[in-house]
Design a protein around this motif. Structure first.
Motif, mmCIF file in Angstrom:
data_model
loop_
_atom_site.group_PDB
_atom_site.id
_atom_site.type_symbol
_atom_site.label_atom_id
_atom_site.label_comp_id
_atom_site.label_asym_id
_atom_site.label_seq_id
_atom_site.Cartn_x
_atom_site.Cartn_y
_atom_site.Cartn_z
ATOM 1 N N ASP A 174 0.813 -1.216 0.000
ATOM 2 C CA ASP A 174 0.000 0.000 0.000
ATOM 3 C C ASP A 174 0.844 1.262 0.000
ATOM 4 O O ASP A 174 0.483 2.259 -0.647
ATOM 5 N N MET A 175 1.994 1.246 0.700
ATOM 6 C CA MET A 175 2.713 2.484 0.985
ATOM 7 C C MET A 175 3.931 2.724 0.098
ATOM 8 O O MET A 175 4.460 3.830 0.088
ATOM 9 N N LEU A 176 4.398 1.703 -0.616
ATOM 10 C CA LEU A 176 5.543 1.908 -1.502
ATOM 11 C C LEU A 176 5.150 2.716 -2.737
ATOM 12 O O LEU A 176 4.033 2.594 -3.254
ATOM 13 N N GLN A 177 6.083 3.524 -3.213
ATOM 14 C CA GLN A 177 5.863 4.251 -4.454
ATOM 15 C C GLN A 177 5.701 3.259 -5.617
ATOM 16 O O GLN A 177 6.205 2.136 -5.580
ATOM 17 N N ASP A 178 5.025 3.677 -6.686
ATOM 18 C CA ASP A 178 4.821 2.817 -7.851
ATOM 19 C C ASP A 178 6.146 2.314 -8.429
ATOM 20 O O ASP A 178 6.236 1.189 -8.925
ATOM 21 N N SER A 179 7.180 3.156 -8.341
ATOM 22 C CA SER A 179 8.464 2.797 -8.947
ATOM 23 C C SER A 179 9.093 1.574 -8.303
ATOM 24 O O SER A 179 9.929 0.906 -8.927
ATOM 25 N N ALA A 180 8.690 1.244 -7.056
ATOM 26 C CA ALA A 180 9.260 0.074 -6.384
ATOM 27 C C ALA A 180 8.856 -1.216 -7.082
ATOM 28 O O ALA A 180 9.558 -2.233 -6.970
ATOM 29 N N PHE A 181 7.774 -1.197 -7.833
ATOM 30 C CA PHE A 181 7.244 -2.418 -8.432
ATOM 31 C C PHE A 181 7.764 -2.639 -9.856
ATOM 32 O O PHE A 181 7.397 -3.626 -10.509
ATOM 33 N N GLY A 182 8.636 -1.749 -10.328
ATOM 34 C CA GLY A 182 9.205 -1.925 -11.657
ATOM 35 C C GLY A 182 8.131 -1.970 -12.721
ATOM 36 O O GLY A 182 7.266 -1.089 -12.814
ATOM 37 N N THR A 183 8.172 -3.030 -13.545
ATOM 38 C CA THR A 183 7.167 -3.182 -14.599
ATOM 39 C C THR A 183 5.911 -3.873 -14.102
ATOM 40 O O THR A 183 4.945 -4.046 -14.856
ATOM 41 N N GLY A 184 5.911 -4.299 -12.825
ATOM 42 C CA GLY A 184 4.755 -4.974 -12.245
ATOM 43 C C GLY A 184 3.745 -3.997 -11.680
ATOM 44 O O GLY A 184 3.868 -2.773 -11.819
ATOM 45 N N GLU A 185 2.724 -4.552 -11.019
ATOM 46 C CA GLU A 185 1.667 -3.751 -10.414
ATOM 47 C C GLU A 185 1.570 -4.068 -8.926
ATOM 48 O O GLU A 185 1.792 -5.215 -8.515
ATOM 49 N N ARG A 186 1.205 -3.072 -8.126
ATOM 50 C CA ARG A 186 1.076 -3.328 -6.697
ATOM 51 C C ARG A 186 -0.062 -4.315 -6.418
ATOM 52 O O ARG A 186 0.005 -5.076 -5.446
ATOM 53 N N ASP A 187 -1.078 -4.320 -7.288
ATOM 54 C CA ASP A 187 -2.186 -5.256 -7.079
ATOM 55 C C ASP A 187 -1.730 -6.710 -7.162
ATOM 56 O O ASP A 187 -2.337 -7.595 -6.551
ATOM 57 N N GLU A 188 -0.667 -6.956 -7.904
ATOM 58 C CA GLU A 188 -0.162 -8.329 -7.993
ATOM 59 C C GLU A 188 0.403 -8.784 -6.649
ATOM 60 O O GLU A 188 0.251 -9.951 -6.278
ATOM 61 N N LEU A 189 1.029 -7.870 -5.920
ATOM 62 C CA LEU A 189 1.509 -8.213 -4.580
ATOM 63 C C LEU A 189 0.334 -8.407 -3.632
ATOM 64 O O LEU A 189 0.322 -9.353 -2.817
ATOM 65 N N PHE A 190 -0.668 -7.536 -3.722
ATOM 66 C CA PHE A 190 -1.875 -7.727 -2.906
ATOM 67 C C PHE A 190 -2.494 -9.105 -3.174
ATOM 68 O O PHE A 190 -2.878 -9.818 -2.240
ATOM 69 N N ASP A 191 -2.596 -9.483 -4.440
ATOM 70 C CA ASP A 191 -3.206 -10.772 -4.799
ATOM 71 C C ASP A 191 -2.394 -11.929 -4.222
ATOM 72 O O ASP A 191 -2.970 -12.903 -3.707
ATOM 73 N N ALA A 192 -1.070 -11.836 -4.315
ATOM 74 C CA ALA A 192 -0.225 -12.909 -3.783
ATOM 75 C C ALA A 192 -0.387 -13.038 -2.270
ATOM 76 O O ALA A 192 -0.453 -14.155 -1.715
ATOM 77 N N LEU A 193 -0.475 -11.914 -1.587
ATOM 78 C CA LEU A 193 -0.670 -11.943 -0.133
ATOM 79 C C LEU A 193 -2.047 -12.502 0.217
ATOM 80 O O LEU A 193 -2.190 -13.255 1.195
ATOM 81 N N ASP A 194 -3.064 -12.139 -0.561
ATOM 82 C CA ASP A 194 -4.407 -12.673 -0.325
ATOM 83 C C ASP A 194 -4.440 -14.187 -0.517
ATOM 84 O O ASP A 194 -5.113 -14.906 0.245
#
Length: 615
Positions: A410-430
């Motif tokens: 939730d709190m990392l800048q978009d640039s931390a995810f490179g070419t990926g999406e933050r929602d992909e990390l949310f999905d993996a955690l879910d």
């Protein structure tokens, strides 16, 4: 109103006397009767935080879920909400206030904007109109009495009461008239418009809830009523209490008339002191204050003429009280650091106003010391702490919790995810949470490789602040200083700071209290003492510009009593800390008049027990 046959017990509990524990003991005693169930008892506390604490402690005693007790341990407003069978959409929200103000042409500041403001209260006219309306309801005053509210009004923006406004033509405070070219805001008109807006839209505010409960004689389905912090209830809350009391078998009201900090909201200690009761109980021991600190706070509060003497016994002999004249904010920072380095105890820093607290924070943040802000919740929050802990763990290639993982997502800048999406990390955690046998995210372990796989530019400690989003400037500075400093790993609640009002119910080993006032407080004190015809020490007139002040009103004396009585081991009083703020000398704080004593002599005298009061 039905004539009361309830047995009423009044419990006085001074600072650190274990009042909450005593309340819980009495609930347990009631429940020893096999005919009494916890659903027959209603415990009311003044704030949501205090109610939550009592609820959790009672649930632990009874081996119940705190959620199961929400209907029996609550604030008075929460109980009114239940009795009126309201839903969330019925209650005034920030958007409703903003819409009204837009329609009426008033500036409005919502809660989020207010959280970034450094002053204690909003200065926008829309907020002040709405707050004044609530204050009038809480104190059972007419709209024509609006100028009695403890706000400072700008006479270039607002029509003052006709008896003091040179532009008024005829009439009294209820029916004034004004020149046609006077386009200043008419506060009574705005208040009535706000109340009409609520009625037209089917909305209720907190004060409206209590008024309706009183008007409709709505009663909780209980036989035993306990009200904590009774000294802080308003006239309107007392009216509800009077409606409920005759229908109870037994009532317990508990509080301390010396610890009123909400007088500006309409709290009146006389409601506690003057209540007709069957039995009085006074808790005898302070489990917080050592003898020297207890003696000093006793001297400070002794100048209030109408009060209940508590005669508390100290936790132990000793303790220390220090007075520091004219320290700078940098001096205070150094004092706090020295305390951290020399002692393992907790620290609390208290200020009379929020802007004073922010001045200290500006100087303190860059030390890298994590701290909890009692007044402003947008500092070292749980959310920020989880982010910081997660950054440290991933940097050390250690597992984190699923909750910490979500904070990073939730709190990392978009640039931390490179070419990926933050929602992909949310999905993996879910997915991991769904496969776990627990619903508590704090108990689910996540490997650091999962985080780095989805956030390939996951920051190390040095870059953690730069990669943050959804935070305030203060939070970003705090994280940067924390990772660059020497206090990493320190408990984040070891140092707490806030206004004196926010310290109610809390304690610390080392307590620093700034005695500086504000111009508005001095103005209110001068007006109150003039209204009372009080004798002012010295030869000079006491006005809103007086500094140093020569005396204190009872309400201000109670506020400082609360701040000073938080200290378990050491109390530090700081005189003239804040540049430009009206000064309250320590000898006036302790003696209610200038004595000419040095700070050291005044404290040496105050640390001794006071002479026994004559019968």
């Amino acid at each position: 109103m039905t004539e009361s046959t309830a047995e009423v017990i009044r419990l006085f509990g001074g600072p650190g006397s274990g009042k909450t524990t005593a309340l819980l003991d009495r609930v347990e005693t009631l429940l020893e009767d096999e005919d009494v169930d916890v659903r027959d008892v209603l415990v009311v506390s003044y704030t949501r935080a205090a109610a939550a604490e009592i609820r959790e402690r009672l649930a632990e005693r009874l081996d119940e879920s705190p959620r199961a007790l929400r209907g029996n341990v609550s604030t008075m407003h929460a109980k009114a909400y239940d009795l009126l069978n309201l839903s969330r959409g019925d209650v005034v929200g920030e958007s409703d206030k903003e819409e009204f103000c837009d329609d009426f042409g008033l500036e409005f500041e919502d809660e989020y904007e207010g959280s970034r403001r450094r002053s204690a209260r909003s200065t926008t006219l829309g907020n002040k109109v709405i707050a004044t309306s609530q204050w009038l309801q809480r104190t059972r005053r007419d709209v024509g009495d609006w100028y009695d509210v403890p706000f400072k009004w700008n006479e270039e923006e607002v029509r003052l009461p006709p008896e003091i406004d040179d532009n008024a033509q005829t009439g009294n405070k209820y029916t004034p008239t004004w020149p046609s070219d006077d386009d200043r805001l008419d506060i009574p008109e705005a208040i009535r418009a706000w109340r009409t807006y609520k009625g037209d839209n089917g909305l209720v505010g907190f004060a409206d809830m209590l008024e309706r409960v009183k008007q409709r004689s709505l009663l909780p389905s209980v036989d035993y009523l306990i009200i904590d912090e009774f000294q802080d209830i308003t006239t309107l809350q007392y009216d509800v209490y009077e409606e409920w009391r005759p229908h109870m078998e037994r009532v317990l009201i508990a509080g301390d008339d010396d610890q009123v900090v909400y007088a500006w909201q309409g709290a009146d200690p006389d409601l506690l002191l003057d209540e007709d009761v069957d039995t009085d109980e006074i808790l005898p021991n302070s489990y917080r204050l050592p003898s020297r600190i207890l003696n000093v706070v006793n001297r400070e509060v002794s100048h209030i003429e109408k009060r209940q003497e508590k005669d508390l016994k100290p936790r132990k002999e000793g303790g220390s009280v220090e007075g520091v004249p004219r320290p700078s904010m940098l001096d205070l920072v150094r004092n706090v650091r020295a305390t951290l380095d020399e002692d393992d105890g907790t620290i609390m820093l208290l200020f009379r106003a929020r802007y004073q607290m922010f001045q200290f924070m500006d100087e303190f943040i860059d030390e890298g010391v994590p701290f909890q802000c009692l007044t402003d919740q947008r500092m070292w929050t749980d959310r920020l702490s989880q982010y910081v802990d997660a950054v440290e763990a991933v940097a050390d290639d250690e597992p984190i919790t699923a909750l910490q993982g979500r904070r990073l997502a939730d709190m990392l800048q978009d640039s931390a995810f490179g070419t990926g999406e933050r929602d992909e990390l949310f999905d993996a955690l879910d997915d991991i949470a769904d496969e776990s046998d627990t619903e508590d995210l704090a108990e689910i372990e996540i490997e650091p490789d999962l985080i780095v796989g989805h956030a390939p530019f996951m920051p190390d400690r040095a870059a953690a602040a730069d990669m943050l989003r959804k935070v305030t400037n203060f939070q970003e500075r705090s994280v940067r200083a924390y990772f660059g400093g020497e206090y990493r790993g320190m408990d984040r609640d070891r140092v707490r700071l806030g206004t004196i009002h926010s310290a109610k119910g809390r304690e610390a080993d080392h307590v620093f209290v700034a005695t500086d006032l504000t111009e508005k407080v001095v103005e209110q004190m001068a007006a109150k003492l003039d209204q009372q015809g009080a004798e002012i020490p010295g030869d000079e007139e006491f006005t809103k510009t007086t500094s140093p002040v020569p005396t204190l009103t009872d309400n201000e004396r109670r506020v400082f009593y609360v701040g000073m009585s938080r200290a378990r081991e050491r109390l530090v009083l700081m005189e003239n800390l804040v540049d430009g703020a009206p000064t309250l000398p320590i000898d006036v704080l302790l003696n209610n008049e200038p004595t000419g004593q040095s700070i050291e002599d005044a404290l040496d005298e105050a640390e001794e027990p006071m002479p026994a009061q004559a019968d």
